[in-house]
Each structure stands twice: as structure tokens, then as C-alpha cells.
Design a protein around this motif. Structure first.
Motif, PDB file in Angstrom:
ATOM      1  N   VAL A   1       0.807  -1.035   0.038  1.00  0.00           N
ATOM      2  CA  VAL A   1       0.084  -0.013  -0.179  1.00  0.00           C
ATOM      3  C   VAL A   1       0.864   1.231  -0.064  1.00  0.00           C
ATOM      4  N   GLY A   2       0.463   2.246  -0.951  1.00  0.00           N
ATOM      5  CA  GLY A   2       1.283   3.537  -0.738  1.00  0.00           C
ATOM      6  C   GLY A   2       0.395   4.784   0.096  1.00  0.00           C
ATOM      7  N   GLY A   3       1.266   5.794   0.606  1.00  0.00           N
ATOM      8  CA  GLY A   3       0.861   6.748   1.141  1.00  0.00           C
ATOM      9  C   GLY A   3       0.744   7.004   2.646  1.00  0.00           C
ATOM     10  N   ILE A   4       1.093   5.986   3.311  1.00  0.00           N
ATOM     11  CA  ILE A   4       0.890   6.046   4.824  1.00  0.00           C
ATOM     12  C   ILE A   4       2.304   6.755   5.175  1.00  0.00           C
ATOM     13  N   HIS A   5       3.204   6.477   4.793  1.00  0.00           N
ATOM     14  CA  HIS A   5       4.718   6.961   5.332  1.00  0.00           C
ATOM     15  C   HIS A   5       5.147   7.966   4.462  1.00  0.00           C
ATOM     16  N   GLY A   6       4.339   8.672   3.352  1.00  0.00           N
ATOM     17  CA  GLY A   6       4.724   9.895   2.844  1.00  0.00           C
ATOM     18  C   GLY A   6       6.444   9.571   2.189  1.00  0.00           C
ATOM     19  N   GLY A   7       7.366  10.543   2.452  1.00  0.00           N
ATOM     20  CA  GLY A   7       8.526  10.470   1.646  1.00  0.00           C
ATOM     21  C   GLY A   7       9.621   9.798   2.552  1.00  0.00           C
ATOM     22  N   ASN A   8       9.229   9.450   3.683  1.00  0.00           N
ATOM     23  CA  ASN A   8      10.224   8.794   4.344  1.00  0.00           C
ATOM     24  C   ASN A   8       9.531   7.864   5.705  1.00  0.00           C
ATOM     25  N   ARG A   9       9.841   6.431   5.642  1.00  0.00           N
ATOM     26  CA  ARG A   9       9.122   5.729   6.710  1.00  0.00           C
ATOM     27  C   ARG A   9      10.006   5.688   7.958  1.00  0.00           C
ATOM     28  N   ILE A  10       9.519   5.985   9.106  1.00  0.00           N
ATOM     29  CA  ILE A  10      10.035   6.030  10.357  1.00  0.00           C
ATOM     30  C   ILE A  10      10.494   4.450  10.748  1.00  0.00           C
ATOM     31  N   GLY A  11      11.660   4.375  11.381  1.00  0.00           N
ATOM     32  CA  GLY A  11      11.926   2.760  11.921  1.00  0.00           C
ATOM     33  C   GLY A  11      10.808   2.372  12.885  1.00  0.00           C
ATOM     34  N   GLY A  12      10.252   1.334  12.772  1.00  0.00           N
ATOM     35  CA  GLY A  12       9.383   0.750  13.552  1.00  0.00           C
ATOM     36  C   GLY A  12       7.903   1.127  13.160  1.00  0.00           C
ATOM     37  N   ASN A  13       7.673   1.840  12.296  1.00  0.00           N
ATOM     38  CA  ASN A  13       6.212   2.198  11.698  1.00  0.00           C
ATOM     39  C   ASN A  13       5.927   0.856  10.512  1.00  0.00           C
ATOM     40  N   ALA A  14       6.879   0.031  10.009  1.00  0.00           N
ATOM     41  CA  ALA A  14       6.418  -0.850   9.133  1.00  0.00           C
ATOM     42  C   ALA A  14       5.782  -1.872   9.964  1.00  0.00           C
ATOM     43  N   VAL A  15       6.384  -2.433  11.112  1.00  0.00           N
ATOM     44  CA  VAL A  15       5.656  -3.408  11.898  1.00  0.00           C
ATOM     45  C   VAL A  15       4.226  -2.776  12.373  1.00  0.00           C
ATOM     46  N   ALA A  16       4.414  -1.794  12.771  1.00  0.00           N
ATOM     47  CA  ALA A  16       2.906  -1.182  13.259  1.00  0.00           C
ATOM     48  C   ALA A  16       2.075  -1.242  12.076  1.00  0.00           C
ATOM     49  N   ASP A  17       2.414  -0.658  10.811  1.00  0.00           N
ATOM     50  CA  ASP A  17       1.475  -0.649   9.625  1.00  0.00           C
ATOM     51  C   ASP A  17       0.866  -1.887   9.255  1.00  0.00           C
ATOM     52  N   ILE A  18       2.011  -3.037   9.404  1.00  0.00           N
ATOM     53  CA  ILE A  18       1.211  -4.366   8.826  1.00  0.00           C
ATOM     54  C   ILE A  18       0.276  -4.998   9.968  1.00  0.00           C
ATOM     55  N   ILE A  19       0.606  -4.910  11.254  1.00  0.00           N
ATOM     56  CA  ILE A  19      -0.324  -5.244  12.315  1.00  0.00           C
ATOM     57  C   ILE A  19      -1.617  -4.327  12.368  1.00  0.00           C
ATOM     58  N   ILE A  20      -1.549  -3.240  12.343  1.00  0.00           N
ATOM     59  CA  ILE A  20      -2.888  -2.347  12.198  1.00  0.00           C
ATOM     60  C   ILE A  20      -3.592  -2.540  10.926  1.00  0.00           C
ATOM     61  N   PHE A  21      -3.026  -2.423   9.764  1.00  0.00           N
ATOM     62  CA  PHE A  21      -4.059  -2.543   8.746  1.00  0.00           C
ATOM     63  C   PHE A  21      -4.104  -3.845   8.221  1.00  0.00           C
ATOM     64  N   GLY A  22      -3.375  -4.997   8.514  1.00  0.00           N
ATOM     65  CA  GLY A  22      -3.660  -6.439   8.356  1.00  0.00           C
ATOM     66  C   GLY A  22      -4.625  -6.687   9.191  1.00  0.00           C
ATOM     67  N   THR A  23      -4.878  -6.440  10.576  1.00  0.00           N
ATOM     68  CA  THR A  23      -6.052  -7.019  11.159  1.00  0.00           C
ATOM     69  C   THR A  23      -7.435  -6.176  10.632  1.00  0.00           C
TER      70      THR A  23
END
Ligand code: ADP
Length: 450
Positions: free
Chosen positions: A414-436
Motif C-alpha cells: 500500500v502507498g501513502g501512509i509513510h509519505g517521503g520517508n518511513r520511520i523505523g518501527g512504523n512498518a511493523v505497526a503498519d502491517i499489524i494495524i492494517f492487516g487486522t
């Protein structure tokens, strides 16, 4: 052979596994399809942790945090280009996602920080192990307990749409057989495209020749799959290079090492930037050095708290020495400069402020406990922030922003959540939040009559 299930999940990384478990718990029959011979995708390589603000575990440690601050720092780190609606949903649902894992036996109750965050909000396993392996094995345990079907070595080659709605998928199995599965809901959780150098260079010619930290399944096939049924894409040129990658092995040196108190030092023996800045900025400063590489330097104190460090030592990536002087010599570095750098940094730790580069976080302890360790690093392609367009309910949107009924997507695809640079620790949050979320939405749809 023909099959029929309520929900098909494409991809067995964190997003796919979380989606499958949630859909099952909402009463749906679920099939997970994974093109690689093993489960876990790129998630299994995740090292830092999972960001969330206002969690129970932060409370226990007396860490004062707010969702609003988490939102603002993710937005700033993303160069203000994040999709605000998706980011808001992400931040709001993060503490619940930490609890979702905890109730399934996956405890992320040790907390550190990553670049761009002013507060400890990166949740990690208590035993100091990397988050990815711990998370995937915990999710797999939950998948097995529920007897959810997983087809390995099988890829989804087409999503079938009839009268504007998803009605099934076509699979290509290990034996190269084509199987059609009838379903009302498909969740695409196929990850990013960092391992597809052609695709990376197409959007970012400046990244030609860079190594990647990703597993070889990260080829962006899921984006093509969804584009064929009309999905829109966004931010495709937003590709993150991670600053600390060992170049011979493409091994990522976890941000949690810096979060635990490590520094970055040039071949000249000097610090050159705030190590706890965001990945885009730290990478840019390494590339600007004359050698285009640097060393991540830490002491025994940091090593003892982070299991990843032992892994790096076992893999032969680390130069260790009993004294700072001996370490500098082993690295071919001027030891006077290196000793002065350590002394100056240790002074900053004492007063909790860095006069040189303004580091304000993870000034944890002076670097003074031998043996001393260094790993030579340079940036590598790490995360593709762009991808398909979705709404906050994880429904895939076509290029006119209309929902494609029955198509859901979550995770790095998916695009858009992290804008121009993803913060460390935000990908694992992303997959659990939006996966569920995707699992829940897909299960609800499958229950609707008609
Ligand atoms: P995320 O972090 O978003 O969950 P991962 O990279 O961890 O993403 O996992 C994505 C998984 O999807 C990988 O294991 C990858 O091999 C798998 N995958 C990618 N494309 C397909 C496809 N067409 N069919 C089945 N599996 C796929």
C-alpha cells in the motif's frame, strides 16, 4: 481442482498473517497463498520493533506519550507527504494492535526508540531478540492453532473481477498447475518491490547499483496484480534507503543498535551527524562522506542488551578490540581523532545534550566498556513507501478513487501512509494495524448475503 473460501490472503508476511488470523476470528474460512517456499516475507527480517503511542506497556514504564505527538513526528519524518487520513487511522489504532498481539501471546513489552521519534515508543520483545523472527513465529503459531490453510510455492497470478466485483483468484501452484478459487474477498499483502532493481531504477535512476536489504520475494508483483484490475498507485518514487547496511552481505544493522546507544563515525574517526535523525537524512550524510561509508560503533554495554549484535558478530561483520585505540587501529583510523570523538560524545551523554549535532534521544550510556565494536556500513534500498491506493478501511481504490468491491490491501504493498520517508518501527505497526483491519473488513464482506 476448484476451491471456495470466504477470504483469500495473498502473501504470508506480517500483514497477510495478521489479516488471516483476524478474518478467521471473525468467522471466515481463510486461505493464505505464498509464492515463496517459506512463510514470513520481509517481515521476518524486521529488526527495530513496533511503534505505538499511549500503550499499556509505555504506561507501566512511566513513559508519557501521546497519539498526537506520534502523528506529528511520523508526518514530519515523512516530509509532510503522508496521506493524513491513513496516518490518522494508523496512529489511532496502534495501541489496540499492540494489545491484539499480546492477547495472542506475542508480547512486545520492551521499549526503545528509532530515528525521528522523540520518545521511547518502539515496542520490542523483552528478551532482546529482533522483532521480525519473534513476530512471525508467534503469528504462525496462531495460524496453526486455527488450522488455517497455507499454500507455499504458490502465487496468485490473477484476481478475477466480474461485474465490477471480486469473484475469485487464479493460483499457479508448485506443480505449475492453475487453480481457480472462488471468493468474495481477496486481501493483497504482497509487500514492496525493493528487491526488484529494475522497478526501483525505473522510478529512481539515482538508486542504480545500490544493494537491498530485502528478501528476494519483494518484487512488487502484487502491485501489478492490482493494477490489472484497475487499482491506482501513489508515491511510487518514494523509496527508502536504510543508512546502516553491511555491504558485502547486504545485512541490515538494526536501528535498535543506535537506539541502544551506538554512534556513527567516519573513516577519519569523527562523528558527522545526529545518528537518531530519520533514515533519509542519515543516509544522505553517509553518502556525502568522501568514502560514502561509515562505521557504527558501540561498546559491550550496548552489545549485551541486543541479541542482533551477537548475530552480527557470529556472521563475522564486526571488528572488535579491547580498547578504543586498538579498535581505531584495526579500522585503519587515526586513533587520536577516534579517542577524542568518544570522549566528546561521552561528555554529551553525561549532560544529555549533543552540542555538535543536536542528538537528544538514545544518549543512553557513555561508550566506555570494552570490548569495543564497529561495523562498516553504507546505505541500501530498504522500503518502498509507494504502492496501491486504499481508503482507511483497507479497500483498494481505482484511479478515480472508487472502491473495487472485494479487493483489500495491507502492508508495504500500500502507498501513502509513510509519505517521503518511513520511520523505523512504523512498518511493523503498519502491517499489524492494517492487516487486522483488512482481515476484519474482508470477513464482514464475505458474510453479507448475495
Ligand atoms: P508485509 O510486510 O507488507 O506483510 P512482506 O514482504 O513481509 O510484506 O510479505 C509479503 C509476502 O507476499 C512475501 O512473503 C512474498 O513472497 C509474498 N508474495 C508476493 N507476491 C505474491 C503473489 N503474487 N502470490 C503469493 N505470494 C506473494
Amino acid at each position: 481442482a476448484a476451491k471456495c473460501v470466504d477470504v483469500v490472503v495473498v502473501g504470508s508476511g506480517g500483514a497477510g498473517l495478521a489479516a488471516a488470523i483476524q478474518a478467521y476470528d471473525d468467522g471466515a474460512s481463510v486461505l493464505i497463498v505464498e509464492k515463496m517456499p517459506t512463510i514470513g516475507g520481509n517481515t521476518i527480517k524486521a529488526s527495530a520493533g513496533m511503534n505505538a503511542a499511549e500503550t499499556r506497556f509505555q504506561q507501566v514504564k512511566g513513559i508519557q506519550d501521546s497519539k498526537e505527538l506520534f502523528y506529528q513526528e511520523s508526518l514530519k519524518g515523512g516530509q509532510n507527504r503522508n496521506n493524513p487520513e491513513l496516518l490518522r487511522c494508523f496512529v489511532e489504532n496502534a495501541p489496540e494492535a499492540i494489545e491484539w498481539l499480546a492477547t495472542r501471546g506475542i508480547m512486545l513489552n520492551d521499549i526503545t526508540t528509532t530515528g525521528g521519534m522523540s520518545i521511547d515508543r518502539t515496542h520490542r520483545p523483552k528478551d532482546g531478540s529482533a522483532v521480525g523472527g519473534y513476530l512471525v513465529s508467534g503469528l504462525v503459531r496462531n495460524v496453526n492453532k486455527r488450522h488455517i490453510d497455507v499454500m507455499l510455492d504458490t502465487s496468485v497470478s490473477d484476481i478475477i473481477v466480474e461485474n465490477g466485483e471480486v469473484t475469485g483468484v487464479r493460483l499457479t501452484t508448485e506443480e505449475n498447475e492453475t487453480v481457480t478459487v472462488t471468493t468474495k474477498s481477496v486481501i493483497v499483502a504482497t509487500g514492496g518491490f525493493s528487491a526488484n532493481s529494475q522497478m526501483v531504477v525505473k522510478y529512481r535512476p539515482d538508486l542504480d547499483g545500490f544493494v537491498t536489504t530485502n528478501h528476494k520475494g519483494a518484487t512488487g508483483g502484487g502491485i501489478a496484480l492490482l493494477e490489472r484490475i484497475g487499482a491506482g498507485t501513489v508515491d511510487m518514487g518514494e523509496i527508502q534507503i536504510h543508512p546502516t547496511v553491511e555491504q558485502n552481505t547486504s545485512y541490515l544493522i538494526s536501528e535498535s543498535i543506535r537506539g541502544g546507544g551506538a554512534i556513527l563515525v567516519s573513516q577519519q574517526g569523527n562523528r558527522f551527524f545526529n545518528e537518531m535523525e530519520t533514515r533519509d537524512k542519515v543516509s544522505a550524510h553517509i553518502i556525502a562522506l568522501p568514502e560514502k561509508y561509515a562505521y557504527i560503533v558501540f561498546d559491550e554495554h550496548v552489545r549485551a542488551k541486543n541479541k542482533a549484535a551477537d548475530e552480527y558478530i557470529a556472521k563475522g561483520l564486526v571488528t572488535s578490540a579491547s580498547s578504543p585505540k586498538a579498535l581505531a587501529e584495526a579500522l585503519g583510523m587515526d586513533h587520536h581523532a577516534f579517542l577524542a570523538t568518544l570522549e566528546r560524545y561521552n561528555g554529551f551523554v553525561e549532560k544529555q545534550y549533543d552540542d555538535d549535532f543536536g542528538r537528544t534521544t538514545a544518549l543512553r550510556a557513555p561508550i566506555n566498556e570494552g570490548p569495543f565494536h564497529a561495523i562498516r556500513i553504507a546505505p541500501g534500498v530498504h522500503h518502498t513507501m509507494g504502492g496501491v491506493t486504499v481508503n482507511p478501511e483497507t479497500c483498494v481504490l481505482d484511479s478515480d478513487h472508487n472502491v473495487i468491491p472485494g479487493a483489500y490491501a495491507a502492508g508495504e504493498v500500500v502507498g501513502g501512509i509513510h509519505g517521503g520517508n518511513r520511520i523505523g518501527g512504523n512498518a511493523v505497526a503498519d502491517i499489524i494495524i492494517f492487516g487486522t483491519l483488512a482481515g476484519h473488513q474482508a470477513a464482514m464482506r464475505s458474510k453479507k448475503p448475495g
